[in-house]
Design an enzyme around this catalytic site. Structure first.
Site, short mmCIF file in Angstrom:
data_model
loop_
_atom_site.label_atom_id
_atom_site.label_comp_id
_atom_site.label_asym_id
_atom_site.label_seq_id
_atom_site.Cartn_x
_atom_site.Cartn_y
_atom_site.Cartn_z
N GLY A 23 1.27 -3.05 -18.81
CA GLY A 23 0.98 -3.61 -17.48
C GLY A 23 -0.51 -3.78 -17.26
O GLY A 23 -1.33 -3.45 -18.13
N ASP A 24 -0.84 -4.36 -16.12
CA ASP A 24 -2.24 -4.53 -15.71
C ASP A 24 -3.04 -5.37 -16.69
O ASP A 24 -4.19 -5.04 -17.02
CB ASP A 24 -2.92 -3.16 -15.51
CG ASP A 24 -2.12 -2.27 -14.59
OD1 ASP A 24 -1.63 -2.78 -13.58
OD2 ASP A 24 -1.96 -1.08 -14.91
N GLY A 26 -3.61 -8.67 -16.25
CA GLY A 26 -4.17 -9.87 -15.62
C GLY A 26 -3.17 -11.02 -15.58
O GLY A 26 -3.57 -12.19 -15.65
N LYS A 27 -1.88 -10.71 -15.45
CA LYS A 27 -0.85 -11.76 -15.36
C LYS A 27 -1.05 -12.62 -14.12
O LYS A 27 -0.79 -13.81 -14.14
CB LYS A 27 0.55 -11.14 -15.20
CG LYS A 27 1.11 -10.45 -16.39
CD LYS A 27 2.53 -9.97 -16.14
CE LYS A 27 2.66 -8.80 -15.22
NZ LYS A 27 2.25 -7.50 -15.73
N LYS A 29 -3.41 -13.93 -12.56
CA LYS A 29 -4.25 -15.13 -12.59
C LYS A 29 -3.52 -16.31 -13.23
O LYS A 29 -3.52 -17.41 -12.68
CB LYS A 29 -5.51 -14.80 -13.38
CG LYS A 29 -6.45 -15.96 -13.49
CD LYS A 29 -7.77 -15.48 -14.02
CE LYS A 29 -8.41 -16.58 -14.83
NZ LYS A 29 -9.74 -16.24 -15.25
N ASN A 50 5.81 -1.14 -7.17
CA ASN A 50 4.97 -0.41 -8.13
C ASN A 50 3.98 -1.36 -8.79
O ASN A 50 2.98 -0.96 -9.34
CB ASN A 50 5.82 0.31 -9.19
CG ASN A 50 6.88 -0.57 -9.81
OD1 ASN A 50 7.12 -1.69 -9.36
ND2 ASN A 50 7.52 -0.07 -10.85
N GLY A 52 1.21 -4.54 -8.99
CA GLY A 52 0.10 -4.98 -8.16
C GLY A 52 -0.53 -6.17 -8.83
O GLY A 52 -1.09 -6.05 -9.91
N HIS A 53 -0.40 -7.34 -8.25
CA HIS A 53 -0.97 -8.55 -8.85
C HIS A 53 -2.16 -9.00 -8.02
O HIS A 53 -2.03 -9.29 -6.84
CB HIS A 53 0.07 -9.67 -8.90
CG HIS A 53 1.17 -9.37 -9.87
ND1 HIS A 53 2.28 -10.15 -10.01
CD2 HIS A 53 1.31 -8.37 -10.75
CE1 HIS A 53 3.06 -9.63 -10.94
NE2 HIS A 53 2.50 -8.55 -11.39
N THR A 141 4.36 5.76 -9.77
CA THR A 141 3.56 5.26 -8.64
C THR A 141 4.03 5.88 -7.33
O THR A 141 3.45 5.60 -6.28
CB THR A 141 3.68 3.72 -8.54
OG1 THR A 141 5.07 3.40 -8.37
CG2 THR A 141 3.15 3.04 -9.78
N GLN A 258 4.93 -5.20 -14.50
CA GLN A 258 4.74 -4.14 -15.50
C GLN A 258 4.54 -4.72 -16.91
O GLN A 258 3.98 -5.78 -17.04
CB GLN A 258 5.91 -3.14 -15.48
CG GLN A 258 5.87 -2.19 -14.29
CD GLN A 258 6.45 -2.79 -13.03
OE1 GLN A 258 7.49 -3.41 -13.07
NE2 GLN A 258 5.79 -2.60 -11.91
N THR A 367 -2.09 2.10 -6.94
CA THR A 367 -2.33 3.52 -6.65
C THR A 367 -3.82 3.87 -6.64
O THR A 367 -4.17 5.00 -6.31
CB THR A 367 -1.66 4.39 -7.73
OG1 THR A 367 -2.19 3.99 -9.00
CG2 THR A 367 -0.15 4.22 -7.73
N ARG A 371 -7.44 3.72 -14.70
CA ARG A 371 -6.55 3.42 -15.84
C ARG A 371 -7.16 3.98 -17.11
O ARG A 371 -8.37 3.82 -17.33
CB ARG A 371 -6.37 1.90 -15.99
CG ARG A 371 -5.69 1.29 -14.79
CD ARG A 371 -5.62 -0.23 -14.92
NE ARG A 371 -5.06 -0.82 -13.72
CZ ARG A 371 -5.41 -1.99 -13.22
NH1 ARG A 371 -6.32 -2.73 -13.82
NH2 ARG A 371 -4.85 -2.44 -12.11
N SER A 491 -8.39 -15.87 -21.12
CA SER A 491 -9.05 -15.85 -19.82
C SER A 491 -10.39 -15.17 -20.04
O SER A 491 -10.47 -14.12 -20.69
CB SER A 491 -8.13 -15.13 -18.84
OG SER A 491 -8.84 -14.28 -18.03
P1 IMP Z 1 7.31 3.94 -11.64
O1 IMP Z 1 7.52 2.53 -12.00
O2 IMP Z 1 6.61 4.13 -10.31
O3 IMP Z 1 8.56 4.76 -11.74
O4 IMP Z 1 6.30 4.58 -12.71
C1 IMP Z 1 6.68 4.82 -14.07
C2 IMP Z 1 5.51 4.55 -15.01
O5 IMP Z 1 5.23 3.15 -15.01
C3 IMP Z 1 4.20 5.24 -14.60
O6 IMP Z 1 3.49 5.58 -15.78
C4 IMP Z 1 3.45 4.17 -13.87
O7 IMP Z 1 2.06 4.36 -13.89
C5 IMP Z 1 3.86 2.94 -14.67
N1 IMP Z 1 3.78 1.69 -13.89
C6 IMP Z 1 4.65 1.24 -12.97
N2 IMP Z 1 4.25 0.06 -12.48
C7 IMP Z 1 3.12 -0.26 -13.12
C8 IMP Z 1 2.25 -1.40 -13.09
O8 IMP Z 1 2.45 -2.38 -12.37
N3 IMP Z 1 1.17 -1.35 -13.92
C9 IMP Z 1 0.94 -0.31 -14.76
N4 IMP Z 1 1.73 0.76 -14.83
C10 IMP Z 1 2.81 0.78 -14.03
#
Ligand code: IMP
Length: 519
Positions: A23-24, A26-27, A29, A50, A52-53, A141, A258, A367, A371, A491
């Site tokens: 995850g994270d 940079g989708k 953009k 959970n 965040g874009h 999260t 994710q 959150t 990272r 990018s």
């Molecule tokens: P949950 O999705 O809140 O149950 O979290 C489970 C795991 O997925 C944790 O390690 C979170 O940090 C990770 N996680 C959930 N959503 C994201 C995201 O959008 N980006 C990065 N990590 C994520």
């Protein structure tokens, strides 16, 4: 449309954007780019708030957690869909709708699947209560994601359509609350801890707490069914049927959340989320078949990050970094102040990792957590490509602009106790070239790296492949050679125009990289 994008997409009418890491990447953009220039419909199918874009528009930055990123184009008639596979927290959604209102954006074409799964207070309470017990910590999260999916597979969860049917809602909620209360009591938590969980703003500051029964069910019904429900009713629809009817007719963009390595089916269990963010999971999460997807962009960042707990073989600073990032006092502000000497070339790996975090602005959009940072892991990327397809869009390459040496992991060496992995007995010293999702193995591997010279020059202004520094072009070729993937674009900065799609015919003329690095 941006030069080169049309070549990449060809005649594709249903396009997915998924992440090939944790995850994270940079989708947002690329999704915003496709949403504004190409798509008629934008749909999310996995996860919930959970995600965040972050989208940068002019000088403004927008962060969406639940609403598809195409919402900023609602006024142009584009339809944004929250699909059946999503777990939806009505409160989080209404907050985003209010934010859009305040910023002057409309959401009149927002449609929510009648089958989207509801996140209710007991899910958030259970998520937070479980995480408060350090032995079972995943580093979630805390948004109630896992417990909501659990209720779904346990066949008792509530769905969006239940918000429009009082009797069904009340009956199902009663069963859910009974199960949640049993689990919570069984945990034996101190009553003050339970009370403090209920007191958070996301749970309306204690409104749903009752000293005797723990959950105040009548207040939950009042808040969700009577207060929030009516605002959402106009958006509830049979989005699955609608989307199936549009395949091949309109340009449909499927927005991943994710990343593949966080998939409950394909990821590093148990340190994963509870949905399947692969291209297959995403298609299913909007009611389509994977074969309806004509083209899939697999996003990979030029380095890697992970939030929460779990194995991360290429992490700079290893366990020290994991512990450091687990400390909520290490905020962005604190790191800026305390670690002035941190730099992407620092010889101390922990400080090098902090340097990457500061340069790449790697702090959670949801959150705010720091990272964990590490080098690009090609073993993991190759695995992700096997699941999501070969086309890669490489993001944040500019974060490497000041690196003197860039490392890419191409294999792992196992150093743990004897362990049986399928039909393979693992012994100390064994070399692994394929990605084991099993954390018993991943916690005991040391990456083998190829080191490349950095380009040490800014790439922000480049607009074509030909304008990129030679060392970056060589890194791209090496990633492709090692993984069998095909990098279709990059990018090179946070702004919308800092995106380059490669002319595939021009690139084919460049000789293979392996001779250059003597491999
Ligand atoms: P949950 O999705 O809140 O149950 O979290 C489970 C795991 O997925 C944790 O390690 C979170 O940090 C990770 N996680 C959930 N959503 C994201 C995201 O959008 N980006 C990065 N990590 C994520």
């Amino acid at each position: 449309m941006q030069k080169g994008l049309a070549d990449v997409l060809g005649n594709a009418r249903t396009v997915a954007v998924v992440c090939n890491q944790w995850g994270d990447t940079g989708k947002g953009k690329l999704i915003d780019f496709l949403a504004s220039d190409w798509a008629d419909i934008i749909a999310r199918g996995t996860g919930g708030a959970n995600a965040g874009h972050t989208i940068v528009k002019g000088d403004d930055e927008y962060v969406f957690h639940l609403i598809p990123s195409g919402i900023l184009h609602d006024a142009n008639g584009k339809i944004n869909i929250i699909g059946n596979g999503v777990v939806l927290d009505p409160r989080a959604l209404l907050e985003e709708m209010d934010q859009l209102n305040r910023a002057g954006y409309s959401y009149s074409h927002l449609r929510i699947s009648l089958n989207a799964k509801l996140i209710l207070p007991h899910h958030i309470v259970l998520d937070q209560a479980r995480e408060s017990i350090s032995s079972g910590k995943i580093g979630t999260t805390g948004r109630g994601i896992g417990p909501a999916y659990e209720d779904h597979v346990a066949r008792r969860g509530l769905v969006m359509n239940d918000l429009a049917n009082r009797d069904v809602f009340v009956e199902k909620l009663g069963k859910n609350i009974a199960c949640a209360t049993r689990e919570l009591r069984g945990m034996g938590l101190d009553s003050q801890i339970v009370k403090s969980i209920f007191n958070i703003p996301r749970l309306h500051g204690g409104r749903f707490y009752n000293e005797t029964t723990i959950f105040n069910t009548p207040e939950i019904i009042a808040a969700y069914l009577d207060e929030m429900g009516p605002r959402l009713h106009p958006h509830i629809a049979d989005t699955e049927s609608f989307l199936r009817g549009q395949v091949g007719r309109q340009n449909i963009l499927l927005e991943g959340a994710q990343g593949l390595l966080l998939s409950v089916d394909h990821g590093t269990r148990p340190f994963v989320t509870s949905s399947d963010p692969s291209v297959g999971g995403l298609a299913k999460g909007v009611g389509l078949r994977e074969k309806d997807v004509d083209y899939c962009f697999g996003i990979a960042k030029a380095y890697m990050t992970r939030v929460g707990n779990g194995p991360f073989p290429t992490e700079m600073g290893g366990k020290d970094s994991e512990n450091h990032c687990d400390n909520h006092l290490n905020t962005r502000e604190a790191e800026h102040e305390k670690f002035g000497e941190a730099h992407v070339n620092h010889t101390n790996e922990l400080l090098q990792g902090i340097g990457f975090r500061i340069t790449g602005k790697e702090y959670g959009a949801t959150t705010k957590r720091p990272r964990r940072t590490g080098w690009l892991d090609l073993v993991a990327l190759k695995y992700a490509l096997d699941v999501n397809g070969k086309d890669i869009f490489l993001t944040k390459v500019d974060v490497l602009d000041t690196c003197s040496i860039i490392k890419l992991a191409t294999a792992y060496q196992y150093h743990g106790p004897p362990y049986q992995l399928g039909d393979k007995p693992l012994r100390k010293g064994d070399v692994l070239e394929t990605f084991p999702t099993d954390f018993h193995v991943l916690y005991h591997v040391t990456p083998r790296y190829i080191e490349l010279p950095g380009w040490e020059t800014p790439t922000h202004a480049a607009q074509t492949h030909a304008e990129l520094p030679q060392n970056l072009i060589e890194m791209i070729r090496l990633i492709e050679d090692t993984t069998g993937g095909n990098i279709v674009g990059i990018s090179n900065g946070p702004r919308r125009e800092q995106i380059i799609f490669f002319d595939q015919k021009e690139r084919a003329k460049i000789p293979p990289i392996r001779e250059a690095i003597g491999k």
